[in-house]
Design a protein around this motif. Structure first.
Motif, PDB file in Angstrom:
ATOM      1  N   GLN A 224      35.913 147.390  63.369  1.00 30.42           N
ATOM      2  CA  GLN A 224      35.080 148.159  62.441  1.00 30.42           C
ATOM      3  C   GLN A 224      34.057 148.940  63.273  1.00 30.42           C
ATOM      4  O   GLN A 224      32.855 148.714  63.200  1.00 30.42           O
ATOM      5  CB  GLN A 224      34.410 147.236  61.423  1.00 30.42           C
ATOM      6  CG  GLN A 224      35.404 146.545  60.508  1.00 30.42           C
ATOM      7  CD  GLN A 224      34.739 145.859  59.322  1.00 30.42           C
ATOM      8  OE1 GLN A 224      33.572 146.069  59.017  1.00 30.42           O
ATOM      9  NE2 GLN A 224      35.491 145.018  58.620  1.00 30.42           N
ATOM     10  N   HIS A 258      35.391 139.408  56.964  1.00 28.63           N
ATOM     11  CA  HIS A 258      34.796 140.392  56.047  1.00 28.63           C
ATOM     12  C   HIS A 258      33.323 140.102  55.758  1.00 28.63           C
ATOM     13  O   HIS A 258      32.528 141.032  55.588  1.00 28.63           O
ATOM     14  CB  HIS A 258      35.616 140.470  54.761  1.00 28.63           C
ATOM     15  CG  HIS A 258      36.936 141.156  54.960  1.00 28.63           C
ATOM     16  ND1 HIS A 258      37.047 142.512  55.132  1.00 28.63           N
ATOM     17  CD2 HIS A 258      38.193 140.660  55.044  1.00 28.63           C
ATOM     18  CE1 HIS A 258      38.320 142.837  55.307  1.00 28.63           C
ATOM     19  NE2 HIS A 258      39.032 141.724  55.258  1.00 28.63           N
ATOM     20  N   GLY A 261      31.682 141.290  58.778  1.00 30.32           N
ATOM     21  CA  GLY A 261      31.726 142.745  58.738  1.00 30.32           C
ATOM     22  C   GLY A 261      30.622 143.308  57.867  1.00 30.32           C
ATOM     23  O   GLY A 261      29.930 144.269  58.246  1.00 30.32           O
ATOM     24  N   ASN A 265      27.629 145.565  59.371  1.00 31.25           N
ATOM     25  CA  ASN A 265      27.465 146.942  58.915  1.00 31.25           C
ATOM     26  C   ASN A 265      26.134 147.161  58.206  1.00 31.25           C
ATOM     27  O   ASN A 265      25.539 148.241  58.315  1.00 31.25           O
ATOM     28  CB  ASN A 265      28.646 147.346  58.042  1.00 31.25           C
ATOM     29  CG  ASN A 265      29.913 147.506  58.869  1.00 31.25           C
ATOM     30  OD1 ASN A 265      29.933 148.257  59.840  1.00 31.25           O
ATOM     31  ND2 ASN A 265      30.963 146.787  58.503  1.00 31.25           N
ATOM     32  N   HIS A 294      33.036 151.113  56.071  1.00 28.63           N
ATOM     33  CA  HIS A 294      33.355 149.745  56.491  1.00 28.63           C
ATOM     34  C   HIS A 294      32.691 148.728  55.564  1.00 28.63           C
ATOM     35  O   HIS A 294      33.310 147.733  55.164  1.00 28.63           O
ATOM     36  CB  HIS A 294      32.855 149.498  57.916  1.00 28.63           C
ATOM     37  CG  HIS A 294      33.599 150.242  58.982  1.00 28.63           C
ATOM     38  ND1 HIS A 294      34.955 150.447  58.940  1.00 28.63           N
ATOM     39  CD2 HIS A 294      33.166 150.822  60.135  1.00 28.63           C
ATOM     40  CE1 HIS A 294      35.335 151.118  60.016  1.00 28.63           C
ATOM     41  NE2 HIS A 294      34.262 151.352  60.757  1.00 28.63           N
ATOM     42  N   HIS A 297      34.425 148.443  52.220  1.00 28.73           N
ATOM     43  CA  HIS A 297      35.678 147.697  52.390  1.00 28.73           C
ATOM     44  C   HIS A 297      35.414 146.200  52.433  1.00 28.73           C
ATOM     45  O   HIS A 297      36.116 145.407  51.775  1.00 28.73           O
ATOM     46  CB  HIS A 297      36.371 148.166  53.671  1.00 28.73           C
ATOM     47  CG  HIS A 297      37.615 147.412  54.005  1.00 28.73           C
ATOM     48  ND1 HIS A 297      38.759 147.444  53.231  1.00 28.73           N
ATOM     49  CD2 HIS A 297      37.900 146.582  55.058  1.00 28.73           C
ATOM     50  CE1 HIS A 297      39.686 146.681  53.771  1.00 28.73           C
ATOM     51  NE2 HIS A 297      39.201 146.142  54.875  1.00 28.73           N
ATOM     52  N   ASP A 298      34.395 145.789  53.167  1.00 31.70           N
ATOM     53  CA  ASP A 298      34.074 144.371  53.279  1.00 31.70           C
ATOM     54  C   ASP A 298      33.566 143.804  51.956  1.00 31.70           C
ATOM     55  O   ASP A 298      33.867 142.651  51.609  1.00 31.70           O
ATOM     56  CB  ASP A 298      33.024 144.151  54.371  1.00 31.70           C
ATOM     57  CG  ASP A 298      33.580 144.410  55.761  1.00 31.70           C
ATOM     58  OD1 ASP A 298      34.730 144.037  56.031  1.00 31.70           O
ATOM     59  OD2 ASP A 298      32.858 145.012  56.576  1.00 31.70           O
TER      60      ASP A 298
END
Length: 336
Positions: A224, A258, A261, A265, A294, A297-298
């Motif tokens: 990512q 995730h 992530g 992020n 990103h 998405h997570d």
């Protein structure tokens, strides 16, 4: 010649590199700077990390020695002056993943496979005992940088709720599995060294902020990437490779991946906004849309179900208008 440059030249004069020429290399988001030192056909890199600007070369030395002992390709330390903040280190070249992939896209998967294998090898070893732990409470606090700087929220109750829900989510899915995490493991910090073999084909940089943390953290950092798009299919292959070669439980690893992530992020959103607003580095704003993608998405993973609604409510989408406003305030701060 600045006082700092004079000190650097004095440091070099006390080594076998006395009389060498020096040329600036690209820096990073820290207060460190780097010079390529050349003497005849030989080169090295001078790291200038002034203590008066909050830098300390000792963590770099400790982590480099640990990585080298594992057979990985960290730069060897050639000379050092810890008090002055100077290191002379091995020059691993210029073939950063981020530079070589656009020139040779056919080897992108080979590079990412090699980088994943570095993590597999690294995670077989016990992390140095004196490394600080990137635990769930600290990670939640770091995620809140998105509220503080990116959203500019000034709501103590919201911040407390945000930290609480992130702490619970991280504790549920990311506790334990403590290995050395480099924390900035991505294409701008990885060098391709094809003349070496195995995991040593990947040169490692910018690891001085390493901590003890979850086994999924650096793979998230790699795949990512805030600075380049990693194809989704390639990312899936690398996750599958790590899981299969380490014997991880796939569902648990995917959940941790995730959640970490999202945490990473969120932190990056805050850091990039801070680099603009506080430090005048407006170009980091241009990277925010990728980081946002990103994050979204997570947030869609079931492991983020409790935290996702609050995160979505609290943070504005980085529209063009929003980003232009950030940049305008960055410019304003620089003129005051």
């Amino acid at each position: 010649m600045t006082d700092r440059t004079a000190k650097a030249m004095n440091f070099l004069s006390q080594t076998v590199w006395a009389g060498a020429t020096a040329a600036a290399l690209a820096g990073d988001a820290s207060n460190r700077r780097y010079l390529r030192i050349r003497k005849g056909d030989e080169t090295a890199v001078l790291m200038d990390a002034p203590a008066e600007r909050g830098e300390d070369v000792r963590p770099f030395i400790t982590i480099a020695e640990h990585l080298l002992a594992l057979g990985l390709s960290a730069p060897r330390i050639l000379a050092q002056d810890i008090d002055q903040g100077f290191l002379l280190i091995e020059d691993l070249g210029d073939d950063l993943f981020a530079r070589i992939i656009p020139r040779h896209p056919e080897i992108e998967i080979d590079l990412y496979r090699a980088a994943t294998d570095v993590l597999i090898e690294l995670h077989k070893a016990v992390a140095p005992a004196d490394l600080p732990s990137y635990d769930t409470e600290l990670m939640a606090q770091m995620a809140a940088l998105a509220l503080d700087w990116y959203a500019g929220a000034d709501d103590a109750a919201l911040r407390a709720d945000f930290i609480n829900v992130m702490s619970r989510t991280l504790a549920t899915h990311c506790a334990g599995h403590e290995v050395l995490i480099q924390r900035d493991y991505h294409a701008e910090n990885l060098l391709w060294l094809p003349d070496r073999s195995g995991a040593a084909r990947v040169g490692l940089l910018d690891f001085q902020d390493a901590m003890r943390g979850h086994v999924a953290y650096d793979l998230v950092s790699l795949l990512q990437d805030a600075r380049r798009d990693v194809p989704a299919g390639l990312a899936t292959q690398m996750i599958d490779r790590y899981v299969s070669m380490t014997g991880q439980d796939d569902a648990a690893y995917q959940a941790a991946y995730h959640v970490l992530g999202a945490q990473r992020n969120l932190r990056i959103l805050g850091v990039f906004a801070r680099l603009c607003l506080r430090d005048g580095k407006a170009h980091y704003v241009d990277l925010i849309p990728r980081v946002w993608a990103h994050l979204m998405h997570d947030l869609n993973h079931p492991a983020m179900a409790d935290a996702a609604p609050l995160v979505r409510r609290a943070l504005p989408e980085p529209t063009l208008t929003f980003r232009e406003d950030l940049k305008s305030r960055c410019a304003l701060n620089q003129t005051q």
